[in-house]
Design a protein around this motif. Sequence first.
Motif, PDB file in Angstrom:
ATOM      1  N   GLY A  38       0.828  -1.204   0.000  1.00 45.84           N
ATOM      2  CA  GLY A  38       0.000   0.000   0.000  1.00 45.84           C
ATOM      3  C   GLY A  38       0.863   1.256   0.000  1.00 45.84           C
ATOM      4  N   GLY A  80       4.093  11.706  -8.865  1.00 44.14           N
ATOM      5  CA  GLY A  80       3.278  10.819  -8.025  1.00 44.14           C
ATOM      6  C   GLY A  80       1.840  11.268  -7.981  1.00 44.14           C
ATOM      7  N   SER A  81       1.032  10.535  -7.242  1.00 43.96           N
ATOM      8  CA  SER A  81      -0.366  10.928  -7.074  1.00 43.96           C
ATOM      9  C   SER A  81      -0.469  12.295  -6.426  1.00 43.96           C
ATOM     10  CB  SER A  81      -1.101   9.947  -6.157  1.00 43.96           C
ATOM     11  OG  SER A  81      -1.030   8.655  -6.636  1.00 43.96           O
ATOM     12  N   THR A  82       0.360  12.519  -5.423  1.00 46.31           N
ATOM     13  CA  THR A  82       0.294  13.767  -4.656  1.00 46.31           C
ATOM     14  C   THR A  82       0.379  14.982  -5.573  1.00 46.31           C
ATOM     15  OG1 THR A  82       1.343  12.645  -2.807  1.00 46.31           O
ATOM     16  CG2 THR A  82       1.406  15.058  -2.787  1.00 46.31           C
ATOM     17  N   LEU A 115      -2.819  15.289  -7.684  1.00 51.08           N
ATOM     18  CA  LEU A 115      -3.999  15.694  -6.907  1.00 51.08           C
ATOM     19  C   LEU A 115      -3.904  17.169  -6.538  1.00 51.08           C
ATOM     20  CD1 LEU A 115      -4.248  12.410  -4.824  1.00 51.08           C
ATOM     21  CD2 LEU A 115      -5.967  13.254  -6.464  1.00 51.08           C
ATOM     22  N   SER A 148      -3.156  13.556   0.690  1.00 51.97           N
ATOM     23  CA  SER A 148      -2.794  14.169  -0.602  1.00 51.97           C
ATOM     24  C   SER A 148      -4.018  14.783  -1.271  1.00 51.97           C
ATOM     25  CB  SER A 148      -2.109  13.165  -1.525  1.00 51.97           C
ATOM     26  OG  SER A 148      -2.920  12.036  -1.683  1.00 51.97           O
ATOM     27  N   THR A 177     -11.434   9.327  -3.497  1.00 54.78           N
ATOM     28  CA  THR A 177     -10.531   8.204  -3.701  1.00 54.78           C
ATOM     29  C   THR A 177     -11.261   7.061  -4.401  1.00 54.78           C
ATOM     30  OG1 THR A 177      -8.800   6.904  -2.661  1.00 54.78           O
ATOM     31  CG2 THR A 177     -10.901   6.975  -1.494  1.00 54.78           C
ATOM     32  N   ALA A 215     -10.166   3.962  -3.874  1.00 57.13           N
ATOM     33  CA  ALA A 215     -10.169   2.931  -2.824  1.00 57.13           C
ATOM     34  C   ALA A 215      -9.461   3.505  -1.614  1.00 57.13           C
ATOM     35  CB  ALA A 215      -9.462   1.667  -3.282  1.00 57.13           C
ATOM     36  N   ASN A 237      -6.963   3.813   1.326  1.00 56.17           N
ATOM     37  CA  ASN A 237      -5.636   3.253   1.588  1.00 56.17           C
ATOM     38  C   ASN A 237      -5.547   2.722   3.009  1.00 56.17           C
ATOM     39  OD1 ASN A 237      -5.574   5.931   2.722  1.00 56.17           O
ATOM     40  ND2 ASN A 237      -3.376   5.715   2.927  1.00 56.17           N
ATOM     41  N   ALA A 272      -4.576   6.085  -6.456  1.00 57.86           N
ATOM     42  CA  ALA A 272      -3.287   5.616  -5.915  1.00 57.86           C
ATOM     43  C   ALA A 272      -3.337   4.148  -5.514  1.00 57.86           C
ATOM     44  CB  ALA A 272      -2.862   6.480  -4.724  1.00 57.86           C
ATOM     45  N   GLN A 273      -4.464   3.726  -4.932  1.00 56.93           N
ATOM     46  CA  GLN A 273      -4.520   2.352  -4.435  1.00 56.93           C
ATOM     47  C   GLN A 273      -5.156   1.378  -5.425  1.00 56.93           C
ATOM     48  OE1 GLN A 273      -2.982   1.148  -1.942  1.00 56.93           O
ATOM     49  NE2 GLN A 273      -2.294   3.075  -1.029  1.00 56.93           N
ATOM     50  N   SER A 330      -0.284   6.688  -8.676  1.00 56.47           N
ATOM     51  CA  SER A 330       1.160   6.579  -8.489  1.00 56.47           C
ATOM     52  C   SER A 330       1.684   5.500  -9.415  1.00 56.47           C
ATOM     53  CB  SER A 330       1.473   6.183  -7.041  1.00 56.47           C
ATOM     54  OG  SER A 330       0.855   7.078  -6.147  1.00 56.47           O
ATOM     55  N   HIS A 332       4.361   3.803  -8.598  1.00 54.36           N
ATOM     56  CA  HIS A 332       5.219   2.921  -7.796  1.00 54.36           C
ATOM     57  C   HIS A 332       4.455   1.985  -6.873  1.00 54.36           C
ATOM     58  CE1 HIS A 332       4.674   5.258  -4.011  1.00 54.36           C
ATOM     59  NE2 HIS A 332       4.396   6.229  -4.870  1.00 54.36           N
ATOM     60  N   LYS A 333       3.115   2.066  -6.931  1.00 56.32           N
ATOM     61  CA  LYS A 333       2.336   1.168  -6.063  1.00 56.32           C
ATOM     62  C   LYS A 333       1.871  -0.014  -6.928  1.00 56.32           C
ATOM     63  CE  LYS A 333       0.842   5.049  -3.170  1.00 56.32           C
ATOM     64  NZ  LYS A 333       1.173   4.865  -1.739  1.00 56.32           N
TER      65      LYS A 333
HETATM   66  C1  LIG Z   1      -5.005   6.929  -1.417  1.00 57.05           C
HETATM   67  C2  LIG Z   1      -3.671   7.569  -1.680  1.00 57.05           C
HETATM   68  N1  LIG Z   1      -3.610   8.745  -2.313  1.00 57.05           N
HETATM   69  C3  LIG Z   1      -2.438   9.350  -2.580  1.00 57.05           C
HETATM   70  C4  LIG Z   1      -1.228   8.802  -2.215  1.00 57.05           C
HETATM   71  C5  LIG Z   1       0.036   9.526  -2.519  1.00 57.05           C
HETATM   72  O1  LIG Z   1       0.814   8.884  -3.476  1.00 57.05           O
HETATM   73  P1  LIG Z   1       2.304   9.368  -3.811  1.00 57.05           P
HETATM   74  O2  LIG Z   1       3.064   9.249  -2.517  1.00 57.05           O
HETATM   75  O3  LIG Z   1       2.804   8.418  -4.852  1.00 57.05           O
HETATM   76  O4  LIG Z   1       2.248  10.763  -4.273  1.00 57.05           O
HETATM   77  C6  LIG Z   1      -1.230   7.563  -1.549  1.00 57.05           C
HETATM   78  C7  LIG Z   1       0.046   6.949  -1.151  1.00 57.05           C
HETATM   79  O5  LIG Z   1       0.331   6.687  -0.038  1.00 57.05           O
HETATM   80  C8  LIG Z   1      -2.487   6.933  -1.269  1.00 57.05           C
HETATM   81  O6  LIG Z   1      -2.531   5.761  -0.642  1.00 57.05           O
END
Ligand SMILES: Cc1ncc(COP(=O)(O)O)c(C=O)c1O
Lengths: 387, 100
Positions: free
Chosen positions: A9, A72-74, A77, A100, A148, A150, A152, A177-178, A198, A200-201
């Motif tokens: 996760g 990344g997702s962050t 978003l 995020s 979201t 899903a 996390n 992300a998830q 992301s 990398h997940k």
């Molecule tokens: C639901 C969710 N959103 C966003 C993120 C952020 O992803 P990233 O760290 O790749 O930017 C995560 C990662 O932990 C996540 O689980």
Amino acid sequence: MRRIYLDHGATSFPKAPGVADAVASFLRNDAGNPGRGGHRLAVAASRAIEDARESVAELLGGHPERTLFGPGSTFWLNTLCAGLLGPGDTVVTSVLEHNSVMRPLRYLEAARGITIVTVRTANASGVPDPAEVRSVVSAARAKLVVMTHASNVTGAVFPIEDIADAVAPVPVAADGAQTAGSVPFDFASSGLAAYACSGHKGLLGPTGTGVLLLAPPLADELQPLVRGGTGSRSESEEMPVLLPDRLEAGTPNGAGIAGLGVAARWLLARGVSSIHQHESRLVAALAERLSSIPGAHVHGWDPGRPHTGILSFTVDGADTGELAAWLDRERGIMLRAGLHCAPAAHRWLGTFPSGTLRPGLSPFSTGADIEALAAAVEEFAARRRST
Amino acid sequence: MTKPRDLIIVFGTVQRVMRAESQARKRGLDVDVIPAPRSVSSECGFVIEARSEDASRWSGLLQELELTPQSVFRHTGGGWVPGSLETGPRPSNRPRQRGR
Ligand SMILES: Cc1ncc(COP(=O)(O)O)c(C=O)c1O
């Protein structure tokens, strides 16, 4: 001691076969600056990135031109929230969001006076029904839904396509992300305006990679969070209008993206639905096994709902951090304890501020892995009861 | 083939250039990506270098991909001259026109 990594996760490990080699090969052979300069290394780097873009777009159902790479997702978003919400706007979100989403929204609430409305669903899982979202969106006259795909924390999958359908034409931006790479998903038919994830997940690529998928008309409107060089239209001091350049300022993470492309091809061959089946089966077995241990509790688990390979649990009388450290040191099992950057979700579940332990499974996880975790938790819980 | 490539197709982004290149390669077209020659202006710096005998196949491919080139050039009389995928050299660098 066998090492068992159950923190997918947070980030996947191992990565998809071939990812590490693709990263190394990019750095050895192709590491020019893509789109900057016309020499063969700049061309090679551009080819590597655009190949990866095609693969990722194919995997997730994006149009290659509107499949954007970032860290990344962050990042994506933040881009969506800051790019779409201005003074007086209302945004609707869920009770299970990651920081995020919540931190950019809280920032915009303070800085721009946006209004945040949370769907306080009747479902104990925290996952709203599409009709609940629709009524909140229309009552609030929301400009945007950010939600979201899903949780996390609990792994519960949101019916995001049905939510998009229910609130249309209000755009829905999903945090994938998830789910990307672990839950079957097709952006083109999803009805979503945007989907951030992301690399990398579940996509099994390198850290420092993330993807944004956009649909029109939002794709034409979204303004960048970051401005700078793109290699294109260099005579102008304004950002280019065309995508992906408009949203991809600065030298991209070529090595990471090359690795992500190989991961996407591996996922296409393996099949996301077969991965989802594998993880669902294992995580359901784990939920059942943990729930049978006296003193152990699985939180927010709803057997009637699709889940990712994540769940959250606690053990009576055990500090989550202490248990996670014991699992790591004594049993070689790695997972994450605490609040998982999602305090809102833990408030909803009643596990704030102590948090939970969160195992996260991957395509490579096995029945033996989850049995090792369950046996170790059983042992720890029994010791707790006897002291 | 020893004859140099004599067709240039210009797009607004590297993404479009690379997409066009890889799809053309898959269909067996002879193609390369090169830095835009001096006389050809390109917003992203790269252009597609191809063969004029493949022009109509390019035209079909780009329609299929929904990629509209910003401009097309043909090598004539020692220099790059604005043209199109449908016709021979044209005097001015007008946007491509279809369906003639
Ligand atoms: C639901 C969710 N959103 C966003 C993120 C952020 O992803 P990233 O760290 O790749 O930017 C995560 C990662 O932990 C996540 O689980």
